[in-house]
Design an enzyme around this catalytic site. Structure first.
Site, PDB file in Angstrom:
ATOM      1  N   LYS A   1      -1.128  -9.364   2.879  1.00 42.34           N
ATOM      2  CA  LYS A   1      -0.417  -8.874   4.072  1.00 42.34           C
ATOM      3  C   LYS A   1      -1.330  -7.913   4.807  1.00 42.34           C
ATOM      4  O   LYS A   1      -2.035  -7.123   4.169  1.00 42.34           O
ATOM      5  CB  LYS A   1       0.888  -8.177   3.691  1.00 42.34           C
TER       6      LYS A   1
ATOM      7  N   ASP B   1      -0.983  -6.134  -0.274  1.00 44.68           N
ATOM      8  CA  ASP B   1      -1.340  -5.475   0.986  1.00 44.68           C
ATOM      9  C   ASP B   1      -2.849  -5.239   1.044  1.00 44.68           C
ATOM     10  O   ASP B   1      -3.434  -4.745   0.078  1.00 44.68           O
ATOM     11  CB  ASP B   1      -0.662  -4.095   1.039  1.00 44.68           C
TER      12      ASP B   1
ATOM     13  N   GLU C   1       9.043  -3.839  10.917  1.00 41.53           N
ATOM     14  CA  GLU C   1       9.459  -2.555  10.333  1.00 41.53           C
ATOM     15  C   GLU C   1       9.945  -1.592  11.414  1.00 41.53           C
ATOM     16  O   GLU C   1       9.262  -1.371  12.428  1.00 41.53           O
ATOM     17  CB  GLU C   1       8.282  -1.914   9.555  1.00 41.53           C
TER      18      GLU C   1
ATOM     19  N   GLU D   1      -1.568  -5.375   8.584  1.00 40.08           N
ATOM     20  CA  GLU D   1      -0.801  -4.810   9.698  1.00 40.08           C
ATOM     21  C   GLU D   1      -1.361  -5.336  11.008  1.00 40.08           C
ATOM     22  O   GLU D   1      -2.572  -5.473  11.167  1.00 40.08           O
ATOM     23  CB  GLU D   1      -0.803  -3.283   9.588  1.00 40.08           C
TER      24      GLU D   1
ATOM     25  N   ASP E   1       0.848  -1.210   0.000  1.00 35.78           N
ATOM     26  CA  ASP E   1       0.000   0.000   0.000  1.00 35.78           C
ATOM     27  C   ASP E   1       0.879   1.254   0.000  1.00 35.78           C
ATOM     28  O   ASP E   1       0.383   2.372  -0.125  1.00 35.78           O
ATOM     29  CB  ASP E   1      -1.013  -0.017   1.147  1.00 35.78           C
ATOM     30  N   SER E   2       2.209   1.066   0.095  1.00 43.22           N
ATOM     31  CA  SER E   2       3.124   2.191  -0.128  1.00 43.22           C
ATOM     32  C   SER E   2       2.930   2.749  -1.534  1.00 43.22           C
ATOM     33  O   SER E   2       3.294   3.891  -1.820  1.00 43.22           O
ATOM     34  CB  SER E   2       4.581   1.742   0.059  1.00 43.22           C
TER      35      SER E   2
END
Ligand code: KIV
Length: 301
Positions: free
Chosen positions: A128, A98, A197, A130, A59-60
């Site tokens: 993925k 993501d 991270e 968070e 999602d970056s």
């Protein structure tokens, strides 16, 4: 229209597609895992050709390719467009997508539904999300529905506001323990790997050696089972501030600007295009064409 064919490179005969069980085996053998983000066909193609193990449609991409100020703005629909483009290029690496902010937190059924869209429509092989306790609960539901999940703890950009901004996590014993507990909760929920991270290297080393699943570090030191970097950061495609954990392996922004400046200068000076870049026509056909044009108004280009 570009005339460059959009054909994915054929994977080398000696490289088989990377699978989820292989990653655990690679951790057991102590073979470092290489993961990179990609957001479109050319970046996916570059990752394929470079032989990386895991490609993350991160999602970056909200920031690197869509120009949003953070990752939270990107929608499922936008991420699916990026994921499908990468899927068309990637044959060998494991393709992970993501789950964007707001697409999985509200309920297990929302999480499963979104994850399945990334598999069915986006062509992802895993998703993925968070972490934290909520993330672990959603991860469990998604894994039970048959979609492999990678967890992400430490600095979790989707909830950076709650963490006090984009800053390293686990720099006090108490916070380091929370990060470790979140990583274990994700492993317990069935995640096949966990991203750490922006965590101090000694903290991530403690976590990485205690977890049985592979860990992928970004700003987490050398002890993790693998490393991930953002495509645009490591290749210098976007200029501007970089976190200290990024190492630049190329400076493509400068190269792109220099190339565009040279092109603009040549168009303005008439140096481009030359005969090498244009098509010919038989002289008789040209004369016939000019006669056919006849009385059509004349002007200047
Ligand atoms: O979106 C992303 O690029 C990521 C990596 C930093 C792991 O989540």
């Amino acid at each position: 229209m570009s005339t460059v064919a959009n054909t994915p490179p054929a994977p080398p005969a000696d490289r088989l597609p990377v699978t989820v069980p292989q990653l655990a085996e690679r951790k057991r053998r102590g073979e470092p895992l290489v993961m990179v983000t990609a957001y479109d066909f050319p970046s996916g193609r570059a990752a394929e050709e470079a032989g990386v193990d895991i490609v993350l449609v991160g999602d970056s991409g909200a920031m690197t390719v869509l120009g949003y100020p953070s990752t939270v703005e990107v929608s499922v629909e936008e991420m699916l467009v990026l994921c499908k483009a990468v899927r068309r290029a990637v044959r060998t690496p494991l393709l992970v997508a993501d789950l964007p902010f707001g697409s999985y937190e509200a309920s297990d059924s929302l999480a499963v539904q979104t994850a399945q869209r990334f598999v069915k429509e986006g062509g992802a092989q895993a998703v993925k999300l968070e972490g934290g306790r909520l993330g672990a609960a959603r991860a469990r539901a998604i894994v039970e529905a048959g979609v492999p999940v990678m967890g992400h703890v430490g600095l979790t950009p989707q909830t950076a506001n709650a963490l006090g901004g984009y800053r390293a996590q686990g720099r006090t014993a108490r916070r380091a323990l929370e990060v470790a507990e979140e990583a274990f909760a994700l492993q317990e929920a069935g995640c096949f790997a966990v991203v750490l991270e922006a965590v101090p290297a000694p903290v991530s080393a403690e976590i990485a050696t205690r977890l049985t699943v592979p860990t992928i570090g970004i700003g987490a030191g050398p002890a993790t089972s693998g490393q991930v970097l953002v495509f645009h950061d490591l290749l210098g495609i976007n200029d501007g501030h970089l976190p200290r954990f990024v190492k630049r392996y190329a400076h493509l922004h400068e190269e792109m600007v220099a190339g565009l400046r040279a092109y603009a200068a040549e168009v303005r000076s008439g140096q481009f295009p030359t005969a090498d870049h244009t098509y010919s026509i038989d002289a008789a056909e040209l004369r016939a064409f000019q006669e056919l044009l006849g009385g059509l108004a004349s002007g200047s280009p």
